[in-house]
Design a protein around this motif. Structure first.
Motif, PDB file in Angstrom:
ATOM      1  N   ASP A 233      28.101   4.970   4.943  1.00  0.00           N
ATOM      2  CA  ASP A 233      28.108   3.800   5.827  1.00  0.00           C
ATOM      3  C   ASP A 233      27.084   3.837   6.960  1.00  0.00           C
ATOM      4  N   ARG A 234      26.160   4.787   6.934  1.00  0.00           N
ATOM      5  CA  ARG A 234      25.127   4.790   7.974  1.00  0.00           C
ATOM      6  C   ARG A 234      23.965   5.690   7.587  1.00  0.00           C
ATOM      7  N   SER A 235      22.856   5.386   8.234  1.00  0.00           N
ATOM      8  CA  SER A 235      21.653   6.183   8.062  1.00  0.00           C
ATOM      9  C   SER A 235      20.960   6.226   9.415  1.00  0.00           C
ATOM     10  N   VAL A 236      20.517   7.391   9.811  1.00  0.00           N
ATOM     11  CA  VAL A 236      19.799   7.529  11.073  1.00  0.00           C
ATOM     12  C   VAL A 236      18.333   7.203  10.813  1.00  0.00           C
ATOM     13  N   VAL A 237      17.796   6.301  11.629  1.00  0.00           N
ATOM     14  CA  VAL A 237      16.423   5.851  11.467  1.00  0.00           C
ATOM     15  C   VAL A 237      15.637   6.227  12.720  1.00  0.00           C
ATOM     16  N   TYR A 238      14.487   6.852  12.511  1.00  0.00           N
ATOM     17  CA  TYR A 238      13.646   7.282  13.621  1.00  0.00           C
ATOM     18  C   TYR A 238      12.398   6.397  13.701  1.00  0.00           C
ATOM     19  N   PRO A 239      12.324   5.530  14.720  1.00  0.00           N
ATOM     20  CA  PRO A 239      11.164   4.639  14.861  1.00  0.00           C
ATOM     21  C   PRO A 239       9.829   5.366  14.866  1.00  0.00           C
ATOM     22  N   ARG A 240       9.775   6.540  15.463  1.00  0.00           N
ATOM     23  CA  ARG A 240       8.520   7.293  15.538  1.00  0.00           C
ATOM     24  C   ARG A 240       7.936   7.540  14.149  1.00  0.00           C
ATOM     25  N   LEU A 241       8.784   7.906  13.170  1.00  0.00           N
ATOM     26  CA  LEU A 241       8.307   8.168  11.815  1.00  0.00           C
ATOM     27  C   LEU A 241       7.802   6.884  11.157  1.00  0.00           C
ATOM     28  N   ILE A 242       8.490   5.774  11.401  1.00  0.00           N
ATOM     29  CA  ILE A 242       8.049   4.489  10.837  1.00  0.00           C
ATOM     30  C   ILE A 242       6.673   4.128  11.377  1.00  0.00           C
TER      31      ILE A 242
ATOM     32  N   VAL B 246       0.824  -1.203   0.000  1.00  0.00           N
ATOM     33  CA  VAL B 246       0.000   0.000   0.000  1.00  0.00           C
ATOM     34  C   VAL B 246       0.860   1.256   0.000  1.00  0.00           C
ATOM     35  N   SER B 247       2.126   1.089   0.372  1.00  0.00           N
ATOM     36  CA  SER B 247       3.039   2.223   0.374  1.00  0.00           C
ATOM     37  C   SER B 247       4.474   1.711   0.311  1.00  0.00           C
ATOM     38  N   ASP B 248       5.270   2.333  -0.522  1.00  0.00           N
ATOM     39  CA  ASP B 248       6.691   2.002  -0.691  1.00  0.00           C
ATOM     40  C   ASP B 248       7.432   3.316  -0.484  1.00  0.00           C
ATOM     41  N   GLU B 249       8.045   3.477   0.690  1.00  0.00           N
ATOM     42  CA  GLU B 249       8.614   4.774   1.024  1.00  0.00           C
ATOM     43  C   GLU B 249      10.064   4.690   1.468  1.00  0.00           C
ATOM     44  N   THR B 250      10.907   5.499   0.840  1.00  0.00           N
ATOM     45  CA  THR B 250      12.257   5.697   1.338  1.00  0.00           C
ATOM     46  C   THR B 250      12.142   6.751   2.430  1.00  0.00           C
ATOM     47  N   LEU B 251      12.364   6.326   3.665  1.00  0.00           N
ATOM     48  CA  LEU B 251      12.133   7.212   4.801  1.00  0.00           C
ATOM     49  C   LEU B 251      13.388   7.931   5.261  1.00  0.00           C
ATOM     50  N   PHE B 252      14.550   7.314   5.057  1.00  0.00           N
ATOM     51  CA  PHE B 252      15.779   7.900   5.574  1.00  0.00           C
ATOM     52  C   PHE B 252      16.912   7.722   4.570  1.00  0.00           C
TER      53      PHE B 252
ATOM     54  N   ILE C 287       7.898  -4.507   5.580  1.00  0.00           N
ATOM     55  CA  ILE C 287       9.204  -5.064   5.230  1.00  0.00           C
ATOM     56  C   ILE C 287      10.182  -3.901   5.238  1.00  0.00           C
ATOM     57  N   PHE C 288      11.231  -4.026   6.027  1.00  0.00           N
ATOM     58  CA  PHE C 288      12.290  -3.022   6.047  1.00  0.00           C
ATOM     59  C   PHE C 288      13.331  -3.398   5.010  1.00  0.00           C
ATOM     60  N   VAL C 289      13.906  -2.388   4.384  1.00  0.00           N
ATOM     61  CA  VAL C 289      14.966  -2.611   3.403  1.00  0.00           C
ATOM     62  C   VAL C 289      15.972  -1.489   3.523  1.00  0.00           C
ATOM     63  N   HIS C 290      17.237  -1.838   3.585  1.00  0.00           N
ATOM     64  CA  HIS C 290      18.268  -0.812   3.454  1.00  0.00           C
ATOM     65  C   HIS C 290      19.444  -1.408   2.714  1.00  0.00           C
ATOM     66  N   ASN C 291      20.240  -0.533   2.157  1.00  0.00           N
ATOM     67  CA  ASN C 291      21.384  -0.986   1.364  1.00  0.00           C
ATOM     68  C   ASN C 291      22.673  -0.770   2.142  1.00  0.00           C
ATOM     69  N   HIS C 292      23.682  -1.541   1.789  1.00  0.00           N
ATOM     70  CA  HIS C 292      25.038  -1.354   2.288  1.00  0.00           C
ATOM     71  C   HIS C 292      25.927  -1.070   1.079  1.00  0.00           C
ATOM     72  N   PRO C 293      26.268   0.196   0.840  1.00  0.00           N
ATOM     73  CA  PRO C 293      27.085   0.538  -0.327  1.00  0.00           C
ATOM     74  C   PRO C 293      28.420  -0.210  -0.393  1.00  0.00           C
TER      75      PRO C 293
ATOM     76  N   LEU D  36      17.653  -2.235  16.032  1.00  0.00           N
ATOM     77  CA  LEU D  36      16.509  -1.512  15.475  1.00  0.00           C
ATOM     78  C   LEU D  36      15.417  -2.493  15.053  1.00  0.00           C
ATOM     79  N   THR D  37      15.806  -3.557  14.390  1.00  0.00           N
ATOM     80  CA  THR D  37      14.836  -4.525  13.894  1.00  0.00           C
ATOM     81  C   THR D  37      14.065  -5.168  15.049  1.00  0.00           C
ATOM     82  N   LEU D  38      14.772  -5.579  16.078  1.00  0.00           N
ATOM     83  CA  LEU D  38      14.116  -6.209  17.223  1.00  0.00           C
ATOM     84  C   LEU D  38      13.224  -5.209  17.971  1.00  0.00           C
TER      85      LEU D  38
END
Length: 173
Positions: free
Chosen positions: A94-103, A83-89, A116-122, A135-137
């Motif tokens: 080598d890092r991205s700050v993720v805010y649980p509140r926004l998720i 229903v939604s596919d969003e790049t949030l951060f 489903i969470f997805v992030h890349n490792h360059p 974060l996942t747990l």
């Protein structure tokens, strides 16, 4: 897909990936165009997830070649339709700050039943960091309280992926 790649002069998805990595302007434009098309198609067409292989290919092409980290969430309804596919951060190399509140906010606003969470490792190293696991747990615990299932968390590179579910780091029932 092979027909489209052939018209563009690429023999395979691998050849397209190499051209993107090499900075080929046409390849980059094609991937960006397809990414935008797929984003729009997913949001407006409510596509049913047909299989993990298609999802991973889509994510590899969309995020695997990026030189900076991005964290996206695919929100799903009770039938596993996106229903939604969003790049949030977006982050650095080598890092991205993720805010649980926004998720959580996005999950509620999209009336999601799954995510489903997805992030890349360059770097191409698919090993999850301690923060990735924490974060996942943490999010799985929060999601359980608001009746949203965390189905998986993928780490993506250009050609490969790491699945938290397949490696026992996410459990759902």
């Amino acid at each position: 897909m092979k027909n489209i790649l052939g018209v563009l002069g690429f023999k395979s998805v691998g050849a397209l990936r190499k051209a993107v990595k090499a900075g080929d302007v046409n390849a980059l434009e094609f991937v960006q165009l397809m990414s935008e098309f797929l984003k729009g198609g997913i949001k407006s067409e409510n596509v049913l997830l047909k299989g993990k292989a298609d999802l991973i290919s889509y994510l590899n092409l969309q995020m695997g070649y990026l030189k900076h980290e991005e964290f996206k969430v695919l929100f799903l309804d009770s039938n596993n339709k996106i229903v939604s596919d969003e790049t949030l951060f977006c982050g650095t190399i080598d890092r991205s700050v993720v805010y649980p509140r926004l998720i959580i906010e996005k999950a509620i606003l999209s009336s999601a039943k799954g995510a489903i969470f997805v992030h890349n490792h360059p770097s191409g190293n698919l090993t999850p960091s301690k923060k990735d696991i924490e974060l996942t747990l943490e999010m799985q615990e929060i999601f359980d309280k608001i009746d949203v299932k965390l189905l998986d968390h993928f780490i993506i590179s250009e050609t490969e992926y790491f699945s938290f579910y397949e490696n026992g780091l996410v459990e759902y029932y």
